[in-house]
Design a protein around this motif. Structure first.
Motif, short mmCIF file in Angstrom:
data_model
loop_
_atom_site.label_atom_id
_atom_site.label_comp_id
_atom_site.label_asym_id
_atom_site.label_seq_id
_atom_site.Cartn_x
_atom_site.Cartn_y
_atom_site.Cartn_z
N GLY A 95 17.63 6.02 4.59
CA GLY A 95 17.60 5.81 6.03
C GLY A 95 17.78 4.35 6.43
N ASN A 96 17.84 3.44 5.45
CA ASN A 96 18.06 2.02 5.71
C ASN A 96 19.55 1.79 5.88
N ARG A 97 19.96 1.39 7.06
CA ARG A 97 21.39 1.23 7.32
C ARG A 97 21.95 -0.13 6.93
N GLN A 98 21.12 -1.06 6.50
CA GLN A 98 21.58 -2.38 6.11
C GLN A 98 22.26 -2.33 4.73
N PRO A 99 23.36 -3.07 4.57
CA PRO A 99 24.06 -3.06 3.28
C PRO A 99 23.27 -3.81 2.21
N SER A 100 23.34 -3.28 1.01
CA SER A 100 22.71 -3.95 -0.13
C SER A 100 23.66 -5.03 -0.65
N ASP A 118 48.86 -4.38 -0.74
CA ASP A 118 49.30 -4.28 0.65
C ASP A 118 48.75 -3.02 1.33
N ILE A 119 47.50 -2.71 1.00
CA ILE A 119 46.77 -1.60 1.63
C ILE A 119 45.54 -2.24 2.27
N GLN A 120 45.49 -2.20 3.58
CA GLN A 120 44.42 -2.88 4.30
C GLN A 120 43.12 -2.07 4.26
N VAL A 121 42.03 -2.70 3.83
CA VAL A 121 40.71 -2.09 3.91
C VAL A 121 40.16 -2.47 5.28
N LEU A 122 40.12 -1.50 6.18
CA LEU A 122 39.83 -1.76 7.59
C LEU A 122 38.35 -1.83 7.92
N ASP A 123 37.55 -1.02 7.24
CA ASP A 123 36.11 -0.99 7.54
C ASP A 123 35.38 -0.31 6.40
N HIS A 124 34.09 -0.48 6.40
CA HIS A 124 33.19 0.20 5.46
C HIS A 124 31.95 0.58 6.27
N LEU A 125 31.69 1.87 6.36
CA LEU A 125 30.52 2.35 7.12
C LEU A 125 29.44 2.83 6.18
N ILE A 126 28.20 2.57 6.57
CA ILE A 126 27.04 3.10 5.87
C ILE A 126 26.34 4.04 6.85
N ILE A 127 26.25 5.30 6.46
CA ILE A 127 25.57 6.30 7.28
C ILE A 127 24.12 6.36 6.83
N ALA A 128 23.20 6.24 7.78
CA ALA A 128 21.77 6.27 7.48
C ALA A 128 21.09 7.12 8.54
N GLY A 129 20.81 8.36 8.20
CA GLY A 129 20.24 9.28 9.18
C GLY A 129 21.25 9.53 10.29
N GLU A 130 20.85 9.33 11.53
CA GLU A 130 21.74 9.55 12.67
C GLU A 130 22.43 8.27 13.13
N SER A 131 22.25 7.16 12.40
CA SER A 131 22.87 5.90 12.79
C SER A 131 23.82 5.43 11.68
N TYR A 132 24.51 4.35 11.94
CA TYR A 132 25.44 3.81 10.95
C TYR A 132 25.55 2.29 11.09
N PHE A 133 26.06 1.69 10.03
CA PHE A 133 26.34 0.26 9.99
C PHE A 133 27.83 0.11 9.71
N SER A 134 28.54 -0.65 10.51
CA SER A 134 29.96 -0.90 10.32
C SER A 134 30.16 -2.35 9.90
N PHE A 135 30.77 -2.57 8.73
CA PHE A 135 31.06 -3.91 8.27
C PHE A 135 31.99 -4.63 9.25
N ALA A 136 32.98 -3.92 9.78
CA ALA A 136 33.92 -4.54 10.72
C ALA A 136 33.23 -4.95 12.01
N ASP A 137 32.42 -4.05 12.56
CA ASP A 137 31.71 -4.37 13.81
C ASP A 137 30.77 -5.55 13.66
N GLU A 138 30.22 -5.71 12.46
CA GLU A 138 29.24 -6.79 12.21
C GLU A 138 29.89 -8.06 11.66
N GLY A 139 31.23 -8.10 11.61
CA GLY A 139 31.93 -9.30 11.15
C GLY A 139 31.84 -9.54 9.67
N LYS A 140 31.63 -8.52 8.88
CA LYS A 140 31.48 -8.68 7.43
C LYS A 140 32.71 -8.23 6.66
N MET A 141 33.82 -8.02 7.35
CA MET A 141 35.07 -7.65 6.66
C MET A 141 35.88 -8.90 6.45
#
Length: 141
Positions: A95-100, A118-141
């Protein structure tokens, strides 16, 4: 078994030529699949140049605290379906949505590997319960 079939049907319907424009849309695809699992799963969403879903691919299924992800399997599938972009997604049963630290390292490694192919990795999401963490949204891409 019936619930699992229903979940898979919803996921299959949701990915058919759907154009992805935000992390919220990716989360809507994967929340029904990953939010209540007692173990980790890692998935990759393959996209064409127009960010339409080509394929979804279960990379691995693991234990309670982790799963093994082989970048070669992700990029092999991406090359096979001629994907231009990849979005990564996995769950945290805790349930911890923070990336390790391992999540951060893996994302960096996959982003570098994608750059070489030449394949762009656009985002990485972590699903934790009903919420999520987006690397792109948080500036970690």
């Amino acid at each position: 078994a019936a619930l699992e079939l229903g979940r898979r049907r919803r996921l299959a319907e949701a990915t058919e030529q759907r154009r992805i424009s935000s992390s919220k849309e990716v989360a809507a695809l994967f929340l029904p699949l990953l939010n209540d699992l007692p173990y980790e799963e890692f998935w990759a969403l393959m996209l064409n140049r127009n960010n339409q879903v080509i394929s979804q691919y279960q990379v691995s299924k693991g234990g309670i605290s982790g799963t093994i992800v082989d970048p070669r399997l992700i990029f092999k599938k991406a090359v096979e379906c001629m994907a231009s972009g990849v979005i990564l997604c996995h769950n945290h049963p805790s349930g911890n949505r923070q990336p390790s630290d391992a999540d951060l390292h893996l994302t960096k490694k996959l982003k570098e590997g994608g750059r070489l192919l030449d394949i762009q990795v656009l985002d990485h999401l972590i699903i934790a319960g009903e919420s999520y963490f987006s690397f792109a949204d948080e500036g970690k891409m």
